[in-house]
Every structure is written in structure tokens, then in C-alpha cells.
Design an enzyme around this catalytic site. Structure first.
Site, PDB file in Angstrom:
ATOM      1  N   GLU A  99      -0.184  99.469  -3.390  1.00 26.59           N
ATOM      2  CA  GLU A  99      -1.439  99.758  -4.003  1.00 26.59           C
ATOM      3  C   GLU A  99      -2.162  98.528  -4.033  1.00 26.59           C
ATOM      4  OE1 GLU A  99      -3.897 102.560  -4.988  1.00 26.59           O
ATOM      5  OE2 GLU A  99      -1.576 103.038  -4.703  1.00 26.59           O
ATOM      6  N   SER A 152      -1.365  83.956  10.872  1.00 24.52           N
ATOM      7  CA  SER A 152      -2.320  85.039  10.560  1.00 24.52           C
ATOM      8  C   SER A 152      -2.784  84.979   9.015  1.00 24.52           C
ATOM      9  CB  SER A 152      -1.473  86.352  10.801  1.00 24.52           C
ATOM     10  OG  SER A 152      -2.456  87.716  10.588  1.00 24.52           O
ATOM     11  N   HIS A 173      -0.555  88.466  19.167  1.00 23.31           N
ATOM     12  CA  HIS A 173      -0.908  88.034  18.012  1.00 23.31           C
ATOM     13  C   HIS A 173       0.285  87.219  17.292  1.00 23.31           C
ATOM     14  CE1 HIS A 173      -2.401  87.189  13.998  1.00 23.31           C
ATOM     15  NE2 HIS A 173      -1.868  88.065  13.464  1.00 23.31           N
TER      16      HIS A 173
END
Length: 308
Positions: free
Chosen positions: A226, A129, A286
Site C-alpha cells: 500500500e 535505479s 536496466h
């Protein structure tokens, strides 16, 4: 042993093009701003002969993953391949340093820096990925070492596009968990469940949730939510355009048949970047390596053994 060129950490401005060698071919290179590498944390398994540097398999996890997700497969690879196995925590993941930017150019610089500082030669590089896009970025980099021998990409293509909506939902849910000051995993599961119904995926995401002190204190995520949240557009991107670069080494793509990350539209794109690629399929989603670990292991080990 590959040594970095003087330009390795000196990517300047973004308007001029420089002719640089990309794994044996001269291609135009649009420079980017200077990127300082971080020292990635890693686990290492060494064969009985003590070899720790030649013919290693280096493994890169996906978004929200970490090196320890690959522990069982790493032991199996060591047994079957009898070569050093390195699993890395990419920047902003696992226990590796937190740093901006979080894009593929920066993550590739980190991996190339790791190759150099650990004197690795004849490398086989495997990524799943997001880690697969990092691995492809390493192979296509102007600083790609000539002794990168194998590239293995698990269920991702070099296409550019927005991440699936659930990933933004995961970021929102994890931020909500942290702001709620939960003290146990059941509370975290209850917050996450509306965003993700699959129990295995929830457990995977919550491996990043840790006690940072006393067990009665709130749990916190060890990853910088963040930074990762701000980087979602970059994670969906790819640093090169089709035709801009190629890597002609031995390349294996492994597609989960129930996944759409490799599809009829982007397979031709992958072939433009990696003309000597082969594509294999596993009956999985996946997370092909987690759903079909034995079959995945056989594909990888056979590929490396037959393309020495």
C-alpha cells in the site's frame, strides 16, 4: 567524522528559503516538513584488518530490491577493494522498517542517519535505479557530509518523470497475489506472468514473498504494497531542480545500452547537478549489475581506486 547539524531533523514549513552549505557551496534550500529517520537494516563485510568505518562502499538497491540481491557483488568488492562493504535495505524494503513518507528526501535522511550512527568516513556511495536517486539526493543534500568521496549511479538519472507503466502493473499484480492467499510460488508466478513475461524479473519481484508462519499458511509480501503503491509518483520524481544544487565530487554514471533510463535528454541534466561526472556504458538492460556483474565490478573498482 560527519556530525548532523541542529537542523538535520528540523525541516519546517515550505515557504521560506534558507542559505545552507551543500557539500562546500552555499545554495538556497526550500525546507520541507520534519522527517524522522528510520534505522535501516544492513549487511556488513569487513576486510582482514578489521576496519569497519573508514573508506566504506555503501550500496543502495532499487525499487522492489533488497540488500541480499547484492551479496555476490559485495563479496567481490571486498576482495578487490579491501574496504568495508555495507548493503542497506531502504525504508519499506527488505527487513527495514515500514514508514511514510516514501520519497527521496526521507530516504536520503535515512542514509545520512546511517552514516552518522555507524561513524562512517570517506564514503563511496553506490545506488542502482531508485537507490541511485537516493544516492544522488544524499550528495545534493544540505546535510551531505564533506567526506563523501565517490558517487556511483547505476542506470538512472536525476530527471523527473512518471515511472514506466509496468511498475504500476507490478503493484497491481503483487496486491492480487496477496489477496488471492496463494500458498506456493507457482500460484504466484501464474498470477504475475500476464504482467511480466520475463522469468528473471518475476523471480526478482517474488523474492519479497515470504511464509509468515506455517508453510501451509498463505504467503505474504514483506514489503508494504500500500505504501509503495501510494508512493509511485514520488519514486518517479527528484527533490531538486537543475541549477538548484551541485555536487562537485567524483561521480560515475553507468548506463545500460539497452535501457532508456539514461538518455540524450537527461545526460545534460545530470551534468548540471554533477559537473565532474563521467559516463560509462555496459551492453545490458536496466539491471546492469546483474546482467554484467564482472564488467560492472571492474568499472566501480577502477573508479574508486583511481580517484582516491
Amino acid at each position: 567524522m560527519w556530525l548532523p547539524s541542529s537542523g538535520f531533523l528540523q525541516r519546517t514549513a515550505n515557504l521560506r528559503k534558507y542559505p545552507l552549505r551543500s557539500c562546500g557551496r552555499y545554495l538556497s534550500y526550500t525546507a520541507t516538513e520534519s522527517i524522522a529517520p528510520v534505522n535501516l537494516h544492513y549487511d556488513k563485510l569487513v576486510p582482514k584488518d578489521g576496519n569497519a568505518t573508514d573508506r566504506p562502499l555503501v550500496i543502495l538497491h532499487g525499487l522492489f530490491g533488497m540488500k541480499r540481491n547484492w551479496l555476490s557483488l559485495s563479496k567481490a568488492f571486498l576482495r578487490d577493494l579491501d574496504m568495508p562493504i555495507y548493503t542497506l535495505d531502504l525504508r519499506n524494503h527488505g527487513t527495514s522498517p515500514h514508514a511514510r513518507p516514501m520519497n527521496y528526501a526521507a530516504m536520503a535522511v535515512d542514509v545520512l542517519h546511517f552514516f552518522h550512527t555507524h561513524s562512517l568516513t570517506n564514503v563511496s556511495l553506490l545506488g542502482h535505479s531508485m537507490g541511485g536517486k537516493v544516492a544522488m539526493s544524499v550528495a545534493l543534500s544540505p546535510e551531505c557530509p564533506s567526506d563523501l568521496k565517490h558517487l556511483i549511479v547505476a542506470d538512472i538519472s536525476p530527471a523527473t518523470g512518471p515511472l514506466s507503466p509496468e511498475f504500476s502493473g507490478y503493484i497491481e499484480a503483487l496486491k492480487k497475489i496477496e489477496s488471492s492467499k496463494v500458498t506456493n510460488r507457482k500460484e504466484a508466478q501464474d498470477i504475475l506472468k500476464p504482467y511480466e513475461q520475463d522469468a528473471m524479473t518475476r523471480a526478482f519481484l517474488l523474492t519479497n514473498l515470504k511464509h509468515q508462519g506455517h508453510e501451509h499458511l498463505p504467503l505474504e509480501f514483506q514489503i508494504p504494497l500500500e505504501i509503495i503503491g501510494d508512493s509511485v509518483p514520488d519514486i518517479g520524481s527528484f527533490p531538486y531542480e537543475p541549477g538548484e544544487r551541485t555536487w562537485e565530487g567524483s561521480t560515475l554514471f553507468i548506463k545500460g545500452t539497452k535501457s532508456k533510463y539514461i538518455n540524450d535528454r537527461n545526460i545534460p541534466v545530470a551534468k548540471q547537478f554533477f559537473p565532474n561526472m563521467v559516463l560509462e556504458h555496459l551492453e545490458a538492460g536496466h539491471w546492469v549489475h546483474a546482467e554484467k556483474p564482472n564488467e560492472f565490478k571492474h568499472l566501480v573498482t577502477d573508479f574508486i581506486r583511481t580517484r582516491q
